[in-house]
Design a protein around this motif. Structure first.
Motif, PDB file in Angstrom:
ATOM      1  N   TRP A 166      25.471 -12.763 -10.153  1.00  0.00           N
ATOM      2  CA  TRP A 166      25.311 -11.732  -9.158  1.00  0.00           C
ATOM      3  C   TRP A 166      24.190 -12.230  -8.258  1.00  0.00           C
ATOM      4  O   TRP A 166      24.099 -12.035  -7.063  1.00  0.00           O
ATOM      5  CB  TRP A 166      25.111 -10.294  -9.561  1.00  0.00           C
ATOM      6  CG  TRP A 166      26.661  -9.761  -9.984  1.00  0.00           C
ATOM      7  CD1 TRP A 166      27.032  -9.505 -11.075  1.00  0.00           C
ATOM      8  CD2 TRP A 166      27.402  -9.285  -9.024  1.00  0.00           C
ATOM      9  NE1 TRP A 166      28.271  -8.899 -10.809  1.00  0.00           N
ATOM     10  CE2 TRP A 166      28.476  -8.882  -9.546  1.00  0.00           C
ATOM     11  CE3 TRP A 166      27.623  -9.437  -7.498  1.00  0.00           C
ATOM     12  CZ2 TRP A 166      29.477  -8.556  -8.881  1.00  0.00           C
ATOM     13  CZ3 TRP A 166      28.573  -8.906  -6.900  1.00  0.00           C
ATOM     14  CH2 TRP A 166      29.548  -8.269  -7.493  1.00  0.00           C
ATOM     15  N   SER A 167      23.103 -12.753  -8.709  1.00  0.00           N
ATOM     16  CA  SER A 167      22.206 -13.363  -8.000  1.00  0.00           C
ATOM     17  C   SER A 167      22.776 -14.642  -7.083  1.00  0.00           C
ATOM     18  O   SER A 167      22.182 -14.461  -5.957  1.00  0.00           O
ATOM     19  CB  SER A 167      20.914 -13.781  -8.943  1.00  0.00           C
ATOM     20  OG  SER A 167      19.750 -14.454  -8.059  1.00  0.00           O
ATOM     21  N   SER A 168      23.469 -15.191  -7.569  1.00  0.00           N
ATOM     22  CA  SER A 168      23.836 -16.426  -6.743  1.00  0.00           C
ATOM     23  C   SER A 168      24.812 -15.752  -5.531  1.00  0.00           C
ATOM     24  O   SER A 168      25.106 -16.199  -4.298  1.00  0.00           O
ATOM     25  CB  SER A 168      24.725 -17.389  -7.510  1.00  0.00           C
ATOM     26  OG  SER A 168      25.811 -16.749  -7.973  1.00  0.00           O
ATOM     27  N   VAL A 169      25.743 -14.772  -5.980  1.00  0.00           N
ATOM     28  CA  VAL A 169      26.746 -14.408  -5.102  1.00  0.00           C
ATOM     29  C   VAL A 169      25.994 -13.385  -4.060  1.00  0.00           C
ATOM     30  O   VAL A 169      26.661 -13.283  -2.873  1.00  0.00           O
ATOM     31  CB  VAL A 169      27.726 -13.206  -6.092  1.00  0.00           C
ATOM     32  CG1 VAL A 169      28.393 -12.519  -4.895  1.00  0.00           C
ATOM     33  CG2 VAL A 169      28.529 -14.325  -6.691  1.00  0.00           C
ATOM     34  N   SER A 170      25.059 -12.559  -4.541  1.00  0.00           N
ATOM     35  CA  SER A 170      24.641 -11.682  -3.508  1.00  0.00           C
ATOM     36  C   SER A 170      23.355 -11.941  -2.822  1.00  0.00           C
ATOM     37  O   SER A 170      22.937 -11.468  -1.643  1.00  0.00           O
ATOM     38  CB  SER A 170      24.287 -10.315  -4.384  1.00  0.00           C
ATOM     39  OG  SER A 170      22.977 -10.662  -5.121  1.00  0.00           O
TER      40      SER A 170
END
Length: 223
Positions: A150-154
């Motif tokens: 989620w860090s990479s996506v968001s």
């Protein structure tokens, strides 16, 4: 792959009714109908003063809720008196008390008019500046794996790591936290609340994206 956390998609039997509940409870605003991307959907957006880039998008869905949601909201409070006031306000608006096996805890577990669980938290220092919404909480089997995903996506930063949870925040440290909480039964929870991400330029909105645990991630038009 889309790279911005856009909003929460919420399945609702009566989107206008559920949107009215949450807008009133959070103090957020209902967006005009002509701005909705889905027919019959109702969007509730935080005021700019809250610094929250997320919104709640209630979309028509048949059938009632049948399982504990994988995603729920935690509401912030600044004092025990304020916590009690929020609980009383929620109950007056149609919420009910909920038992999810929480036993004796300092927060209060409620359910909105369609049975979606949420918590009204006791005062917590880390949530002091979030506005009405303290955190979006997601049940996951592997917090460390989902945290990196989620860090990479968001584009949000991982700010806390623990064996039982991983916490993310928007880079400007505004608005709610994203809390990924370990739950070994996460795969059996319901998906009526879903995190959605914005499409990249040239990328078509739609479904078909999943996280490492197989959960659907709606891809929506850039906001």
């Amino acid at each position: 792959m889309a790279t911005r956390l856009a909003h929460l998609v919420v399945d609702a039997r009566q989107p206008p009714v559920l949107a009215a509940f949450w807008s009133g409870l959070l103090g957020w605003e209902v967006v005009p109908e002509d701005e909705a991307d889905v027919e019959g959907a109702v969007t509730v957006r935080a005021p700019k003063a809250d610094g929250c880039g997320l919104s709640l998008v209630f979309v028509p869905a048949p059938g009632p809720k049948t399982a504990k949601n994988r995603v729920h909201l935690d509401l912030a409070s600044a004092s025990p008196e304020r916590q009690r006031s929020i609980v009383d306000d929620a109950l007056a608006r149609g919420a009910t008390t909920a038992d999810i096996g929480q036993t004796a805890v300092p927060w209060v577990v409620l359910a909105d008019p369609e049975g979606n669980e949420f918590c009204v938290l006791e005062p917590r220092e880390e949530y002091a500046g979030t506005g009405a919404l303290a955190a979006v909480v997601v049940d996951v089997r592997e917090p460390a794996v989902l945290g990196e995903f989620w860090s990479s996506v968001s584009g949000w930063d991982v700010v806390r790591r623990h064996s039982q949870f991983v916490s993310l925040r928007e880079p400007g440290r505004r608005g709610p936290w994203l809390e990924l909480l370990r739950n070994e039964d996460a795969e059996h929870t319901g998906s009526r609340w879903r995190l959605a991400v914005s499409a990249e330029p040239g990328e078509s909105p739609g479904a078909g994206v999943t996280d490492p645990e197989g959960n659907e991630i709606p891809v929506v038009a850039p906001v």
